[in-house]
Design a protein around this motif. Structure first.
Motif, mmCIF file in Angstrom:
data_model
loop_
_atom_site.group_PDB
_atom_site.id
_atom_site.type_symbol
_atom_site.label_atom_id
_atom_site.label_comp_id
_atom_site.label_asym_id
_atom_site.label_seq_id
_atom_site.Cartn_x
_atom_site.Cartn_y
_atom_site.Cartn_z
ATOM 1 N N VAL A 100 47.382 -14.506 -17.277
ATOM 2 C CA VAL A 100 47.670 -13.285 -16.518
ATOM 3 C C VAL A 100 49.158 -13.542 -16.121
ATOM 4 N N LYS A 101 49.645 -14.570 -15.721
ATOM 5 C CA LYS A 101 51.135 -14.893 -15.415
ATOM 6 C C LYS A 101 51.932 -14.826 -16.902
ATOM 7 N N ASN A 102 51.360 -15.601 -17.797
ATOM 8 C CA ASN A 102 52.060 -15.646 -18.886
ATOM 9 C C ASN A 102 52.096 -14.369 -19.703
ATOM 10 N N ASP A 103 51.091 -13.436 -19.566
ATOM 11 C CA ASP A 103 51.215 -12.107 -20.035
ATOM 12 C C ASP A 103 52.552 -11.359 -19.535
ATOM 13 N N ILE A 104 52.570 -11.306 -18.396
ATOM 14 C CA ILE A 104 53.642 -10.566 -17.482
ATOM 15 C C ILE A 104 55.188 -11.287 -18.017
ATOM 16 N N MET A 105 55.040 -12.423 -18.116
ATOM 17 C CA MET A 105 56.288 -13.175 -18.202
ATOM 18 C C MET A 105 56.905 -12.969 -19.794
ATOM 19 N N GLY A 106 55.950 -12.992 -20.474
ATOM 20 C CA GLY A 106 56.112 -12.587 -22.083
ATOM 21 C C GLY A 106 56.547 -11.174 -22.451
ATOM 22 N N ASN A 107 55.972 -10.160 -21.559
ATOM 23 C CA ASN A 107 56.459 -8.764 -21.614
ATOM 24 C C ASN A 107 57.878 -8.714 -20.854
ATOM 25 N N VAL A 108 58.176 -9.369 -20.041
ATOM 26 C CA VAL A 108 59.365 -9.282 -19.280
ATOM 27 C C VAL A 108 60.356 -9.891 -20.462
ATOM 28 N N THR A 109 60.190 -10.853 -21.213
ATOM 29 C CA THR A 109 61.041 -11.279 -22.110
ATOM 30 C C THR A 109 61.329 -10.393 -23.258
ATOM 31 N N LYS A 110 60.283 -9.468 -23.558
ATOM 32 C CA LYS A 110 60.523 -8.638 -24.613
ATOM 33 C C LYS A 110 61.411 -7.601 -24.150
ATOM 34 N N ILE A 111 61.457 -7.245 -22.871
ATOM 35 C CA ILE A 111 62.426 -6.013 -22.380
ATOM 36 C C ILE A 111 63.821 -6.693 -22.190
ATOM 37 N N THR A 136 55.157 -13.086 -10.229
ATOM 38 C CA THR A 136 54.116 -14.070 -10.727
ATOM 39 C C THR A 136 53.985 -15.044 -9.686
ATOM 40 N N GLY A 137 54.777 -15.294 -8.904
ATOM 41 C CA GLY A 137 54.495 -16.412 -7.920
ATOM 42 C C GLY A 137 53.282 -16.031 -6.928
ATOM 43 N N LEU A 138 52.787 -14.810 -6.997
ATOM 44 C CA LEU A 138 51.665 -14.786 -6.275
ATOM 45 C C LEU A 138 50.362 -15.202 -6.975
ATOM 46 N N PHE A 139 50.436 -15.356 -8.391
ATOM 47 C CA PHE A 139 49.571 -15.964 -9.191
ATOM 48 C C PHE A 139 49.568 -17.417 -8.897
ATOM 49 N N ASP A 140 50.464 -18.033 -8.525
ATOM 50 C CA ASP A 140 50.581 -19.584 -8.190
ATOM 51 C C ASP A 140 49.630 -19.624 -6.691
ATOM 52 N N ALA A 141 49.925 -18.541 -5.829
ATOM 53 C CA ALA A 141 49.504 -18.691 -4.598
ATOM 54 C C ALA A 141 48.034 -18.573 -4.746
ATOM 55 N N LEU A 142 47.564 -17.855 -5.857
ATOM 56 C CA LEU A 142 45.946 -17.808 -6.000
ATOM 57 C C LEU A 142 45.532 -18.864 -6.554
ATOM 58 N N GLY A 143 46.353 -20.000 -6.877
ATOM 59 C CA GLY A 143 46.090 -21.684 -6.943
ATOM 60 C C GLY A 143 44.951 -21.934 -8.035
ATOM 61 N N SER A 144 44.866 -20.981 -9.031
ATOM 62 C CA SER A 144 43.937 -21.261 -10.109
ATOM 63 C C SER A 144 44.721 -21.292 -11.528
ATOM 64 N N MET A 145 44.296 -22.392 -12.221
ATOM 65 C CA MET A 145 44.865 -22.483 -13.838
ATOM 66 C C MET A 145 44.391 -21.217 -14.485
ATOM 67 N N ALA A 146 43.241 -20.428 -14.148
ATOM 68 C CA ALA A 146 42.465 -19.413 -14.660
ATOM 69 C C ALA A 146 43.665 -18.173 -14.777
ATOM 70 N N PHE A 147 44.581 -18.107 -13.796
ATOM 71 C CA PHE A 147 45.494 -17.026 -13.802
ATOM 72 C C PHE A 147 46.716 -17.351 -14.696
ATOM 73 N N THR A 148 46.688 -18.560 -15.498
ATOM 74 C CA THR A 148 48.115 -18.834 -16.229
ATOM 75 C C THR A 148 48.010 -17.686 -17.392
#
Length: 203
Positions: free
Chosen positions: A57-68, A43-55
């Motif tokens: 996408v990042k939150n979706d990945i982190m949310g699924n990591v949390t479920k697992i 998800t750090g790569l999405f920070d490198a993309l530098g746009s809040m628009a990717f939040t």
């Protein structure tokens, strides 16, 4: 983004996908803890993309990591690998983590396809690579309410030269390390896509 002198994004990543154990002798079993760490690092790569628009996408990945991870904490002895975690959870008639893994794999597949396309087409801008990857991965699974949010993110990507510059000053090293990381990600996504398509992973 701060790196050691001459360093790259991958120096700061908690875990690379190339460091995630995959046991070919046991039906390509993927180690759960290392995989989740690598997914968080991605998800750090999405920070490198530098746009809040990717939040989203990042939150979706982190949310699924949390479920697992929650399932892993609940039943650690049965969750050493992603495949065993899925099998044992489904026996309990629950599928929260299994569904989380399905969506996490889709998100990782989208990221891998976008970066692969951009790496292989050096004249193509990120917006095109990400938009095409979205069309062939996540878009078919998203509702009409979600699609515009993700489409906005695709259009908000920076110029490719600016993105790769954020990954490190030594572009030759950036490209080499990104290629190693990406190959490992693609391999594990392929294994998971095949596993999640099996009857034993359905609910």
């Amino acid at each position: 983004m701060a790196y050691p002198p001459g360093g790259t994004f991958f120096d700061n990543a908690k875990r690379s996908f190339s460091d995630v154990p995959l046991d070919e002798g046991k039906d390509n079993a993927i180690s759960t803890t290392e995989f989740l760490d690598a997914s968080e690092s991605l998800t750090g790569l999405f920070d490198a993309l530098g746009s809040m628009a990717f939040t989203p996408v990042k939150n979706d990945i982190m949310g699924n990591v949390t479920k697992i991870r929650n399932r892993q904490l609940e039943s650690p002895l049965d969750s050493n690998t992603l495949q065993s975690l899925v099998r044992t959870e489904l026996k309990t008639k629950k599928h929260t983590a299994t569904e989380g893994l399905l969506w996490l794999t889709r998100g990782l597949d989208f990221t891998a396809q976008a970066l692969r396309r951009n790496m292989d087409n050096q004249s193509e801008e990120l917006s095109t690579s990400f938009r095409d990857a979205y069309g062939s991965t996540l878009k078919q699974h998203h509702s009409f309410l979600i699609k515009p949010i993700f489409s906005a993110a695709m259009s908000a990507t920076p110029y490719r030269k600016d993105f790769y510059a954020k990954l490190g000053a030594d572009q030759e090293r950036v490209r080499k390390e990104l290629e190693t990381w990406l190959l490992a990600l693609e391999r594990r996504v392929k294994v998971l896509n095949e596993f999640m398509a099996r009857k034993e992973a359905k609910w």
